[in-house]
Motif scaffolding. Structure first.
Motif, PDB file in Angstrom:
ATOM      1  N   PRO A  83       0.524  -1.216  -0.366  1.00 18.49           N
ATOM      2  CA  PRO A  83      -0.023   0.013  -0.101  1.00 18.49           C
ATOM      3  C   PRO A  83       0.820   1.697   0.236  1.00 18.49           C
ATOM      4  O   PRO A  83       2.099   1.325   0.770  1.00 18.49           O
ATOM      5  CB  PRO A  83      -0.657  -0.403   1.201  1.00 18.49           C
ATOM      6  N   PHE A  84       0.169   1.810  -0.754  1.00 19.15           N
ATOM      7  CA  PHE A  84       1.056   3.632  -0.735  1.00 19.15           C
ATOM      8  C   PHE A  84       0.242   4.560   0.654  1.00 19.15           C
ATOM      9  O   PHE A  84      -1.052   3.947   1.484  1.00 19.15           O
ATOM     10  CB  PHE A  84       1.250   4.393  -2.273  1.00 19.15           C
ATOM     11  N   GLN A  85       0.881   4.991   0.731  1.00 24.74           N
ATOM     12  CA  GLN A  85       0.472   5.993   2.280  1.00 24.74           C
ATOM     13  C   GLN A  85      -0.987   6.423   1.799  1.00 24.74           C
ATOM     14  O   GLN A  85      -0.994   7.611   1.855  1.00 24.74           O
ATOM     15  CB  GLN A  85       1.297   6.884   2.839  1.00 24.74           C
ATOM     16  N   VAL A  86      -2.032   5.423   1.823  1.00 22.12           N
ATOM     17  CA  VAL A  86      -3.203   6.178   1.050  1.00 22.12           C
ATOM     18  C   VAL A  86      -4.690   6.870   2.315  1.00 22.12           C
ATOM     19  O   VAL A  86      -4.806   8.069   1.352  1.00 22.12           O
ATOM     20  CB  VAL A  86      -4.100   4.605   0.632  1.00 22.12           C
ATOM     21  N   GLU A  87      -4.871   6.001   3.562  1.00 29.32           N
ATOM     22  CA  GLU A  87      -5.392   7.500   4.411  1.00 29.32           C
ATOM     23  C   GLU A  87      -4.733   8.700   4.098  1.00 29.32           C
ATOM     24  O   GLU A  87      -5.770   9.807   4.433  1.00 29.32           O
ATOM     25  CB  GLU A  87      -4.715   6.669   5.865  1.00 29.32           C
TER      26      GLU A  87
END
Length: 438
Positions: free
Chosen positions: A169-173
């Motif tokens: 995951p990329f830093q999606v938040e």
């Protein structure tokens, strides 16, 4: 008639059991693929059963899959399509719909993305007359960062579309918060990351839209196929229209009058009472999948947790086995994430006493399949030279990836013996070249 059906399906199970190849591993002979479908007798039976019913178009299995998959990925709506590439095309195209009024994307608007990725994350941006803004990524995670995305946002930026690299995951938040702050749409290309978690939340649930692929390399397969997911019902309606020729009607195939006013509409400059089944509100496509594909998808979906755990287990084995190998940058999970890994990326340090090409040749000669980290730096490919785009900052790491990065498999079809052989082969090659350099 049902007796014939049962006899056929039981024969299919026996056929599978008798013809499925053995699993004995012979080093240097058995090919170790970087990816592939993992199919069992239930999958074979499901396909034959759908064929016996002549379910050659989208139908009950497609609807059942959409409902089950949406629940599994915690989205309100899932729309099954014929490929992950089509899913990306629909997701971007949906943002250009007139139904979004002032928020719609128009030609010349910008979409922030990354340079080191797969073309079909970027192609729909160009195909809709939009301008991709390319950012660089980090080595190790192979994802961009919120800081890079923030720097890339300009006056004409209207959306962000990024893939979770190799399931990581990329830093999606944080990037979703950036999108919210600036009034931007966020599309998560989740094709490589089904089941990945960021801060305990499934990837594909942070953005306005997310996409999935069911190509054989991916976590679940239908042979071909993909899906667009969203919890925004307005966007879901647009995606459905674009997928289904651009029509305004929402009847399922075979339905005639779900809204109970099929001949009561007046839209555009059409005459009053024009058949709603043939009113078109978007310039759309026919990107539907079939029930044959969905039937396979349903049996695959039942094994998703098993597949995810196998991918994580295989990645851990490679990570532990290759720890400390000189001049190799090993992959790492994004902080606060639990990836459902797609592959295991290796970057040969630019000053290493051996090259990526030499290591890849050595592994391939031993039957160990490798793949590049997709396009490397997309801006260097013939297809994108001369297209309208913007580069934010530099693409140093994307260039390093282009020259020095490849990945090997972690998919569930790989066993412990196979991965031990991969580890031993990498270590043997590196040790020989490191000794020779000294």
């Amino acid at each position: 008639m049902s007796d014939y059906r049962n006899v056929i399906l039981e024969a299919v199970r026996k056929y599978h059991q008798e013809t499925e190849p053995g699993t004995a591993f012979e080093p240097g002979v058995t090919e170790i693929w970087p990816s592939g479908a993992v199919l069992n007798e239930d999958d074979r039976v499901a396909l034959v059963e759908a064929a016996l019913d002549l379910r050659i178009a989208a139908g009950p299995s497609s609807r059942r899959f959409e409902s089950s998959f949406a629940r599994r990925l915690k989205r309100r709506k899932a729309h099954l399509v014929n490929s992950g590439s089509s899913a990306n095309l629909l997701a971007v195209s949906a943002l250009t719909s007139h139904l979004l009024e002032d928020r719609r994307l128009r030609p010349g608007d910008e979409v922030v993305t990354v340079a080191a990725g797969f073309p079909t994350t970027v192609n729909p941006i160009l195909q809709n007359g939009l301008v991709p803004v390319f950012t660089d990524v980090e080595l190790g995670t192979y994802n961009t960062t919120p800081e890079r995305v923030a720097e890339a946002i300009g006056p004409r930026t209207k959306a962000i579309m990024i893939a979770h690299a190799l399931g990581n995951p990329f830093q999606v938040e944080e990037i979703a918060a950036l999108a919210d702050e600036h009034g931007l749409f966020l599309i998560e290309d989740n094709c490589d990351a089904v089941g990945s978690l960021y801060r305990g939340q499934l990837t594909g649930t942070f953005g306005d839209l997310s996409t999935v692929s069911f190509y054989p390399a991916h976590h679940l397969t239908m042979g071909e196929g993909g899906c667009v997911l969203t919890s925004n019902l307005a966007l879901a309606r647009i995606v459905e229209s674009l997928r289904d020729w651009g029509r305004d009607c929402w009847c399922e195939p075979g339905e005639n009058n779900r809204c109970l006013k099929r001949f009561d509409y007046q839209m555009g400059t059409l005459p009053e009472g024009y058949d709603h089944k043939y009113i078109f509100s978007h310039v759309g496509y026919n990107l539907k999948a079939t029930d044959l594909q969905a039937a396979l998808g349903l049996t695959q979906l039942a094994r998703l947790d098993e597949f995810i755990e196998a991918r994580r287990r295989n990645w851990r084995q490679l990570r532990e086995g290759l720890d400390g190998v000189p001049h190799l940058i090993l992959p790492r999970a994004t902080e606060d994430s639990e990836p459902s890994w797609f592959g295991f990326a290796l970057t040969v340090e630019p000053d290493a006493p051996y090259t990526r090409a030499a290591l890849v040749d050595f592994l391939e000669a031993r039957g160990i399949g490798t793949r590049r980290l997709f396009a490397g730096n997309l801006t260097r490919h013939p297809a994108y030279i001369g297209t309208e785009h913007r580069i934010s900052g530099d693409l140093t790491n994307s260039d390093i990836i282009t020259e020095h990065t490849f990945w090997i498999g972690v998919y569930p079809g790989l066993g412990t013996e196979m991965l031990d052989y991969v580890i031993a082969s990498v270590r043997e090659f590196v040790a020989a070249h490191t000794r020779a350099a000294h």
